[in-house]
Scaffold this motif. Sequence first.
Motif, PDB file in Angstrom:
ATOM      1  N   VAL A 170       7.369  -7.965  -5.258  1.00  0.00           N
ATOM      2  CA  VAL A 170       7.698  -9.350  -5.570  1.00  0.00           C
ATOM      3  C   VAL A 170       8.544  -9.950  -4.452  1.00  0.00           C
ATOM      4  CG1 VAL A 170       8.792 -10.905  -7.230  1.00  0.00           C
ATOM      5  CG2 VAL A 170       7.659  -8.818  -8.027  1.00  0.00           C
ATOM      6  N   THR A 171       8.180 -11.147  -4.038  1.00  0.00           N
ATOM      7  CA  THR A 171       8.977 -11.901  -3.083  1.00  0.00           C
ATOM      8  C   THR A 171       8.910 -13.372  -3.455  1.00  0.00           C
ATOM      9  OG1 THR A 171       9.422 -12.266  -0.732  1.00  0.00           O
ATOM     10  CG2 THR A 171       7.124 -12.323  -1.420  1.00  0.00           C
ATOM     11  N   ASP A 230       0.817  -1.214   0.000  1.00  0.00           N
ATOM     12  CA  ASP A 230       0.000   0.000   0.000  1.00  0.00           C
ATOM     13  C   ASP A 230       0.850   1.263   0.000  1.00  0.00           C
ATOM     14  OD1 ASP A 230      -2.714   0.878  -0.094  1.00  0.00           O
ATOM     15  OD2 ASP A 230      -2.468   1.669   1.935  1.00  0.00           O
ATOM     16  N   GLU A 231       2.044   1.211   0.598  1.00  0.00           N
ATOM     17  CA  GLU A 231       2.911   2.389   0.609  1.00  0.00           C
ATOM     18  C   GLU A 231       3.459   2.675  -0.781  1.00  0.00           C
ATOM     19  OE1 GLU A 231       5.947   1.997   3.503  1.00  0.00           O
ATOM     20  OE2 GLU A 231       4.565   1.916   5.229  1.00  0.00           O
ATOM     21  N   LEU A 232       3.877   1.622  -1.482  1.00  0.00           N
ATOM     22  CA  LEU A 232       4.433   1.796  -2.827  1.00  0.00           C
ATOM     23  C   LEU A 232       3.354   1.890  -3.899  1.00  0.00           C
ATOM     24  CD1 LEU A 232       7.372  -0.801  -2.634  1.00  0.00           C
ATOM     25  CD2 LEU A 232       7.485   1.671  -2.275  1.00  0.00           C
TER      26      LEU A 232
END
Length: 258
Positions: A110-111, A103-105
């Motif tokens: 991706v992980t 939500d910040e970005l």
Amino acid sequence: MRIQSENGISQPSSALTELGRIAVGEKVERSGQVVPSSIDSFRIRGDHAGVVHKIYGDSITELPILFYSDQEELVCNERLEIRTNDGKLFGYGDNHTFHIWNDELKKYAVTTTDRRPQIRDETVAFLQKSLPPAKAKLIKWLPVLTLRFVIRDIPLLGYWQFSTRAVQTTIPNLRNKFDEYKKLFGSVQYLPFLLKVKKVKTNKPGLAYQYPIVDLVPQFSFETAHRLARYLRENPTADASRWLREQGDSLESLPSAE
């Protein structure tokens, strides 16, 4: 993309435009609530739905289709998805590489399970937080299979999309048949298929309900399929759709769905 346990897969983009979406369900109101309900025909959605209905009728149970690529990531894509309580796509992945909403970005980060082995459980716990038990239990990762294809005789250049979460029925049926046909013919690109839907009754004791199954059927005879498979084994770089046309099984001569 396919669900897997080892290497991640990147998803290429299509050069074609999405024309619309196809479903075998609709939302209906029951007891004051809007709930999903299955139907026994294809529901065509999008701005061009009228074009499809004009050619194939109001109640469509068969569609003649062509896969525009052999890349499963494009035309027969299976992945895991998880959605928020209000239905927003929060994450998706292939069981190794995951894209989780940040939500910040304001984008999907991706992980992998190498870096975060518990990513699936962590995501479920995060989305269940503060929800009442009845809603929390609905938060889960679910397999989703998406087919993308061209509908024959539609005078528009672009693809149509069909997605299903029927993990016990339609997903294995479509996925396995796509893989079998691709293995048998060496290619499915531009070969004529029928996408069919019908409702069937459950065989489970004590239960009496119906559900739709979507099927993928080659639109040429068994004898033709046998000859095509033999020809492709002897000529592995040959064009399967061209061979069909040369044998007289041209796309134009094949019957359209009614």
